[in-house]
Design an enzyme around this catalytic site. Structure first.
Site, mmCIF file in Angstrom:
data_model
loop_
_atom_site.group_PDB
_atom_site.id
_atom_site.type_symbol
_atom_site.label_atom_id
_atom_site.label_comp_id
_atom_site.label_asym_id
_atom_site.label_seq_id
_atom_site.Cartn_x
_atom_site.Cartn_y
_atom_site.Cartn_z
ATOM 1 N N ARG A 12 41.399 62.070 -42.391
ATOM 2 C CA ARG A 12 40.189 62.772 -42.375
ATOM 3 C C ARG A 12 39.096 61.518 -43.043
ATOM 4 O O ARG A 12 39.292 61.166 -44.315
ATOM 5 C CB ARG A 12 40.120 64.144 -43.065
ATOM 6 C CG ARG A 12 38.735 64.786 -42.861
ATOM 7 C CD ARG A 12 38.790 66.105 -43.461
ATOM 8 N NE ARG A 12 39.683 67.045 -42.711
ATOM 9 C CZ ARG A 12 39.764 67.793 -41.721
ATOM 10 N NH1 ARG A 12 38.391 67.500 -41.066
ATOM 11 N NH2 ARG A 12 40.610 68.475 -41.010
ATOM 12 N N ARG A 256 21.032 -4.467 -19.236
ATOM 13 C CA ARG A 256 19.908 -5.207 -18.436
ATOM 14 C C ARG A 256 19.062 -4.011 -17.678
ATOM 15 O O ARG A 256 19.558 -3.008 -17.564
ATOM 16 C CB ARG A 256 20.615 -6.103 -17.332
ATOM 17 C CG ARG A 256 21.297 -5.411 -16.115
ATOM 18 C CD ARG A 256 21.961 -6.317 -15.305
ATOM 19 N NE ARG A 256 23.266 -6.984 -15.885
ATOM 20 C CZ ARG A 256 23.903 -8.044 -15.687
ATOM 21 N NH1 ARG A 256 23.323 -8.574 -14.465
ATOM 22 N NH2 ARG A 256 25.040 -8.381 -16.162
ATOM 23 N N ASN A 427 23.373 6.811 -36.485
ATOM 24 C CA ASN A 427 24.375 7.441 -35.852
ATOM 25 C C ASN A 427 23.554 8.756 -35.305
ATOM 26 O O ASN A 427 22.259 8.668 -35.143
ATOM 27 C CB ASN A 427 25.264 8.118 -37.085
ATOM 28 C CG ASN A 427 24.533 8.899 -38.039
ATOM 29 O OD1 ASN A 427 23.236 8.662 -38.626
ATOM 30 N ND2 ASN A 427 25.197 10.122 -38.435
ATOM 31 N N CYS A 429 22.634 11.499 -36.593
ATOM 32 C CA CYS A 429 21.836 12.099 -37.606
ATOM 33 C C CYS A 429 20.988 11.182 -38.366
ATOM 34 O O CYS A 429 20.182 11.837 -39.378
ATOM 35 C CB CYS A 429 22.370 12.912 -38.352
ATOM 36 S SG CYS A 429 23.466 14.414 -37.769
ATOM 37 N N GLU A 431 21.245 9.069 -40.529
ATOM 38 C CA GLU A 431 21.513 8.704 -42.140
ATOM 39 C C GLU A 431 22.512 7.542 -42.313
ATOM 40 O O GLU A 431 22.673 7.188 -43.324
ATOM 41 C CB GLU A 431 22.005 9.989 -42.891
ATOM 42 C CG GLU A 431 23.404 10.309 -42.748
ATOM 43 C CD GLU A 431 23.788 10.923 -41.653
ATOM 44 O OE1 GLU A 431 24.983 11.503 -41.730
ATOM 45 O OE2 GLU A 431 22.968 11.097 -40.791
#
EC number: 1.17.4.1
Length: 929
Positions: A12, A256, A427, A429, A431
């Site tokens: 219960r 090119r 890269n 991000c 950094e």
């Protein structure tokens, strides 16, 4: 009504039992504001017949999470309920979990499909007693709810869709995956990570200890060759890297241009756009490690390339679909010559790399000589005003946030890898600044220090000694990862073994400032910013030198700037503070060398900072109230530092919450909040962008790679963005801009905000208070980190004879520096009208910076351009469904005019600003506005 228990029995529903369970998890929380009964009442209202206890726990956790806007401790309580639920569903003993993961049999194939590497499994079995006893499961209960849900979603290993690991299991798996049988190193790494002093990057958390331990985050790829074979070989390389959860930076300078002759087929080239659409589809198809993250490619191009205008349009939302590649990220690799031509309103010649070879392979004076030689020989494809191309760049940034801006000459001149050759890209991000070549894929392994973990709350100071020691552990870990990593392609293995670069980053700089009660734009914060990064750089070099003493310097060390006694701050012509003994360190480096070519690279930390409960990297808070989305729904979150202050001052209420929502997350216009609190909680939109760029340049002298620097502008205009780019370039930044973040021109109607309640908060006045109080540590913060004492290692490098800070960490083989003074003296006080002392929270405001000032023009209009009146399109035109010709007619908008020529003399200075830290900014339109 009955609830179904985990063993299948029914019981219960008991109100008191639920309350007692929630109350047991409230230890250490502020019970003046956390109410277990309120949570139980809401849980009971959602109960139905046959609900399981696990579902009740989920409901209780979600209820507590929704109440986070009442007090930040509810976020910890929500996590504790969710963690407790997970603990009931998972095995406690880590060695048993590892055994279960290793012996997993795929139910569909019936084959042994181990999720743990055999050598890691055998290692755990050899040392299971030591590893099992070292794990402290109570540390799981100090995550915040949203950090824990992030771990659940992507980081904890699953068996048949069910989570098998606990957070502490994952951390121990990472530690064993890195160090194996070195039990002391394993436990050292486990303790520092579980105490939330640092974290490895997501790929390391995903894959450490697994059969394919690809632990690296960043890969820099050079196009193998300007041919079908070279392009598709490069595409395969990118696919293999993306498959293993790596983000990619790809340079295409040497492909090119459109219309260039192809001797093999006697045809002409289609240029870079069709090729990039192929890479775009590969990024969509090959996600990072089984839907953990989507594939991500950043494409780098130099602005002399003849296809640069088409390149800038690739991510735009309008135009023909066949000339768009919206899943790629775009970046410009900008030589100084281009910036000079824009500044002088000169001409700029676009060239094809096939017809004008070698431009991507040189930088500085050598580049300028070769470029001008091709110009004189008439080999260029087209000559345009440099400001026309500049306008196109700014237009693309305003619409899409791209392209990223990196300065080729600064990246090469101030790199410790300059002896390897010309660096051609960064890269994903922005950094990582590393050398790549057709036969070398540059790689970087990342980790981030949680700067808020090094606060000495007792003395209201920063513990540089502890930061120095933990940084050395991080460097050793990242160096070890180079050796045990599974590389997706052989070119990456070859490069990483030769140069051994690593990337130590940070998270929670804004939290550190708030913990020490420093406004982000204060002098004290500026000083601490420098000292933190000086400490990290010194510690990283210390550890790398010690590794070189043990294992020898990296293979390509000879000829590098460091081998000649030139460190990063020397390349910036900066003198470090007296916090550390650089002379002694240089002497040791001269004797032993360093093990790693590159060391620092502050990255965005989007996911890992959420796990640890910090603000991203070195950025200010973007808002004081925001939404967090998890599978259970959306939750409102208030800046926890602000929430504590407002609760303590008796100012927090639903009306205050609604007022902050109505103000877009700002508190600057709320009269009832004291001014020193307002200064402390300025959002990034309210801090001078000059301050942001200047702080980036200040720490840049101690960052030997680069940093993911976002620029935030509430209402961007061409003049503002120009001002920002030129300021960063003049200050010597390598990354001038990662993303351009902007705010919507119009705010949505806030139907949920009670306007009457807003007026009530407007009528309140700020309560009397005696200035900023010393901040006590938030719940879930580890204020004392004590590991085994240091018994050996080289002599300390820090200067001796200075006062100490807080509890030291003794770590094995880590040189323990002498104690260091706090970063800043007690702030001077000002006397208010009632003679109460009040801390000085921010310096006097300097002359306004153009990028910070409001301008009425359209974001697409330059500050000096006349505003053109537009006419509505008539209905007959709409009925004929006539399309725009902007992608057909290249010359439909030439924009060849001088964008400043019709302006008053003061406004003509915008693009010719010679801004430098010693100049008077008020004399320049770019800086003063």
């Amino acid at each position: 009504m009955y609830v179904k228990k985990r063993d299948g029995r029914q019981e219960r529903v008991q109100f008191d039992k639920i309350t007692a369970r929630v109350s047991r998890l409230c230890y250490g929380l502020d019970m003046n504001h956390v109410d277990p009964v309120a949570i139980t009442q809401k849980v009971i209202s959602g109960v139905y017949g046959g609900v399981t206890t696990a579902q009740l726990d989920d409901l209780a956790a979600e209820t507590a999470a929704y109440m986070t806007v009442t007090h930040p401790d509810y976020a910890i309580l929500a996590a504790r309920i969710a963690v407790s639920n997970l603990h009931k569903q998972t095995k406690k003993q880590w060695s048993l979990v590892i055994s279960e993961l290793y012996n997993y049999v795929n139910p569909r194939t019936g084959k042994h499909s181990p999720m743990i590497a055999k050598d890691v499994y055998e290692c755990v079995m050899r040392h299971k007693d030591e590893f099992d006893s070292a794990i402290v499961y109570d540390r799981d209960f100090n995550y915040q709810y949203f950090g824990f849900k992030t771990l659940e979603r992507s980081y904890l290993l699953k068996l048949d869709g069910q989570i098998a690991e606990r957070p502490q299991h994952m951390i121990m798996r990472v530690a064993v995956g890195i160090w194996g049988d070195d039990v002391e190193r394993v436990i050292e790494t486990y303790n520092l990570m579980s105490l939330k002093t640092f974290t490895h990057a997501s790929p390391t958390l995903f894959n450490a200890g697994t059969p394919q331990p690809q632990l690296s985050s960043c890969f820099l790829v050079d196009m193998k060759e300007d041919s079908i074979e070279g392009i598709y070989d490069t595409l395969k390389t990118c696919a293999m890297i993306s498959k293993m959860a790596g983000g990619i930076g790809l340079n295409i300078h040497r492909i090119r241009a459109t219309g260039s002759y192809i001797a093999g087929t006697n045809g002409t080239s289609n240029g870079i756009v069709p090729m990039l659409r192929v890479f775009n589809n590969t990024a969509r198809y090959v996600d990072q490690g089984g839907n953990k993250r989507p594939g991500a490619f950043a494409i780098y191009l130099e602005p002399w390339h003849a296809d640069v205008f088409e390149f800038l349009d690739l991510r735009k939302n309008h135009g023909k679909e066949e000339v768009r590649a919206r899943d790629l990220f775009l970046a410009l690799w900008i030589p100084d010559l281009f910036m000079k031509r824009v500044e002088q309103n000169g001409q700029w010649t676009l060239m094809c790399p096939h017809e004008c070879p070698g431009l991507a392979d040189v930088y500085g004076d050598e580049f300028e000589a070769l470029y001008e030689k091709y110009e004189k020989e008439g080999k260029g494809r087209k000559t345009v005003k440099a400001q026309k191309l500049w306008y196109a760049i700014l237009e693309a940034q305003t619409e899409t946030g791209n392209p990223f801006m990196l300065y080729k000459d600064a990246c090469n001149r101030k790199s410790n890898q300059k002896n390897l050759g010309t660096i051609r890209s960064s890269n994903l991000c922005t950094e990582i600044i590393e050398y790549s070549a057709p036969d070398e894929v540059a790689v970087c392994n990342l980790a981030s220090l949680a700067l808020s973990a090094f606060i000495d709350y007792e003395n209201a100071s920063y513990d540089f000694k502890k930061l120095h020691e933990v940084t050395q552990v991080v460097v050793r870990n990242l160096n070890k990862i180079i050796d045990i990593n599974h590389y997706p392609v052989k070119e990456a293995h070859n490069s990483n073994m030769r140069h051994r670069p690593i990337g130590v980053g940070v998270q929670g700089l804004a939290d550190a400032f708030l913990a020490l009660r420093m406004p982000f734009d204060s002098d004290a914060a500026s000083k601490l910013n420098i000292q933190i990064f000086e400490t990290i750089y010194h510690a990283a070099l210390t550890a790398s030198c010690q590794l070189a003493k043990e294992q020898g310097p990296y293979a390509t060390y000879e000829g590098s700037p460091v081998s000649q006694g030139i460190l990063q701050y020397d390349m910036w012509n900066v003198t470090p503070t007296n916090l550390w003994d650089w002379t002694a360190l240089k002497a040791d480096i001269k004797k032993y060398g360093v093990r790693n070519s590159l060391l620092l690279a502050p990255m965005p930390t989007a996911s890992t900072s959420q796990i640890l409960g910090n603000n991203e990297c070195f950025e200010p808070y973007t808002s004081n109230i925001y939404q967090r989305r998890v599978l259970a729904g959306e939750f409102q979150v208030v800046n926890p530092w602000l929430l504590r202050d407002l609760v303590e001052m008796g100012l927090w209420s639903d009306a205050m919450k609604n007022r902050i929502i109505a103000e877009g997350g700002s508190i600057q216009n709320i009269q009832s909040i004291p001014n020193d609190i307002k200064a402390l909680y300025k959002t990034v939109w309210e801090i001078s962008q000059r301050t942001i760029v200047k702080m980036a340049a200040d720490r840049g002298a101690f960052i030997d790679q680069s940093q993911s620097l976002n620029i935030h502008m509430r209402e961007p205009t061409m003049g503002k963005i120009t001002s920002m780019h030129f300021a960063g370039w003049k200050m010597g930044l390598k990354t001038g801009m990662y993303y351009l973040r902007t705010q919507a021109a119009a705010q949505p109607i806030q139907f949920t905000v009670d306007q009457e309640a807003l007026r009530a908060t407007d009528d309140r006045v700020a309560p009397a208070h005696s200035g900023l109080k010393k901040r006590s540590p938030p719940a879930g913060t580890y204020t004392s980190i004590v590991l085994r004492e240091n018994t050996s290692g080289p002599r300390p490098y820090a200067q001796t004879g200075v006062s100490g800070t807080s509890t030291p960490i003794g770590t094995r083989d880590v040189p323990t520096p002498a104690s260091t003074p706090p970063p800043t003296e007690v702030p001077e006080t000002l006397v208010q009208s009632d003679n109460r002392p009040r801390p000085l929270v921010s310096p006097a405001k300097s002359a306004g910076f153009k990028a910070d000032l409001p301008e009425p023009e359209s974001p697409k209009a330059l500050a000096t351009d006349p505003i053109v009146k537009t006419e509505d399109i008539g209905s007959p035109l709409l009925e004929r469904k006539e399309g725009q010709n902007e992608d057909v007619d290249e010359d439909s908008q030439e924009r060849d005019e001088n964008i400043y020529s019709n302006a008053p003399l003061s406004e003509q200075q915008v693009a010719a600003c010679a801004w430098n830290p010693g100049a008077d900014p008020s004399s320049c339109e770019m800086c003063s506005g």
